[in-house]
Design a protein around this motif. Structure first.
Motif, mmCIF file in Angstrom:
data_model
loop_
_atom_site.group_PDB
_atom_site.id
_atom_site.type_symbol
_atom_site.label_atom_id
_atom_site.label_comp_id
_atom_site.label_asym_id
_atom_site.label_seq_id
_atom_site.Cartn_x
_atom_site.Cartn_y
_atom_site.Cartn_z
ATOM 1 N N ASP A 48 -0.618 -9.899 -3.822
ATOM 2 C CA ASP A 48 -1.692 -10.876 -3.982
ATOM 3 C C ASP A 48 -2.690 -10.451 -5.054
ATOM 4 O O ASP A 48 -3.346 -11.290 -5.657
ATOM 5 C CB ASP A 48 -2.447 -11.075 -2.663
ATOM 6 N N GLU A 88 -2.427 -3.676 -7.145
ATOM 7 C CA GLU A 88 -2.449 -2.611 -6.132
ATOM 8 C C GLU A 88 -1.693 -1.398 -6.633
ATOM 9 O O GLU A 88 -0.788 -1.515 -7.465
ATOM 10 C CB GLU A 88 -1.756 -3.070 -4.836
ATOM 11 N N THR A 104 10.549 1.872 2.153
ATOM 12 C CA THR A 104 9.161 1.688 2.565
ATOM 13 C C THR A 104 8.337 1.319 1.343
ATOM 14 O O THR A 104 8.417 1.998 0.312
ATOM 15 C CB THR A 104 8.610 2.979 3.203
ATOM 16 N N GLN A 132 4.535 0.873 0.210
ATOM 17 C CA GLN A 132 3.109 1.074 0.479
ATOM 18 C C GLN A 132 2.354 0.369 -0.629
ATOM 19 O O GLN A 132 2.545 0.673 -1.811
ATOM 20 C CB GLN A 132 2.749 2.553 0.484
ATOM 21 N N ASP A 183 -3.509 -0.472 1.513
ATOM 22 C CA ASP A 183 -3.534 0.094 2.868
ATOM 23 C C ASP A 183 -2.464 -0.496 3.777
ATOM 24 O O ASP A 183 -2.471 -0.279 4.975
ATOM 25 C CB ASP A 183 -4.926 -0.076 3.492
ATOM 26 N N GLN A 184 -1.518 -1.245 3.204
ATOM 27 C CA GLN A 184 -0.441 -1.851 3.989
ATOM 28 C C GLN A 184 0.866 -1.108 3.742
ATOM 29 O O GLN A 184 1.124 -0.636 2.629
ATOM 30 C CB GLN A 184 -0.264 -3.320 3.628
ATOM 31 N N VAL A 185 1.679 -1.013 4.803
ATOM 32 C CA VAL A 185 2.979 -0.349 4.712
ATOM 33 C C VAL A 185 4.034 -1.261 5.337
ATOM 34 O O VAL A 185 3.848 -1.757 6.453
ATOM 35 C CB VAL A 185 2.961 1.013 5.442
ATOM 36 N N PHE A 186 5.118 -1.478 4.607
ATOM 37 C CA PHE A 186 6.234 -2.290 5.090
ATOM 38 C C PHE A 186 7.496 -1.460 5.014
ATOM 39 O O PHE A 186 7.736 -0.799 4.002
ATOM 40 C CB PHE A 186 6.414 -3.541 4.224
#
Length: 80
Positions: free
Chosen positions: A17, A20, A64, A66, A69-72
């Protein structure tokens, strides 16, 4: 990622969005990091990163992402 299962390569697609710092890494079932596919600042929008598992054995791997502050985390399967 698409395709999944894959042989020998797959594309991991993700969208941001906003700009980052990201890290996209691949791990084996033992939790060992086997590849870092992307690291550093990425601008907002869609990104496509290719993972080639030609030198790896068949099996299940995890990637993964990152982003800030989001991790998927997702699972992918390499079939040879």
């Amino acid at each position: 990622n698409y395709p999944n299962p894959f042989n020998p390569s797959t594309k991991i697609i993700f969208s941001l969005d906003k700009t980052e710092n990201v890290k996209l890494a691949v791990y084996n079932l033992l939790g060992q990091q086997i590849a870092v596919l992307a690291e550093g600042a990425r601008i907002a929008g869609q990104h496509i990163v290719e993972f080639n598992g030609a030198n790896l054995p068949s099996g299940i791997y995890f990637y993964t992402l990152q982003a800030g502050d989001q991790v998927f985390t997702n699972k992918m399967m390499l079939l040879k």
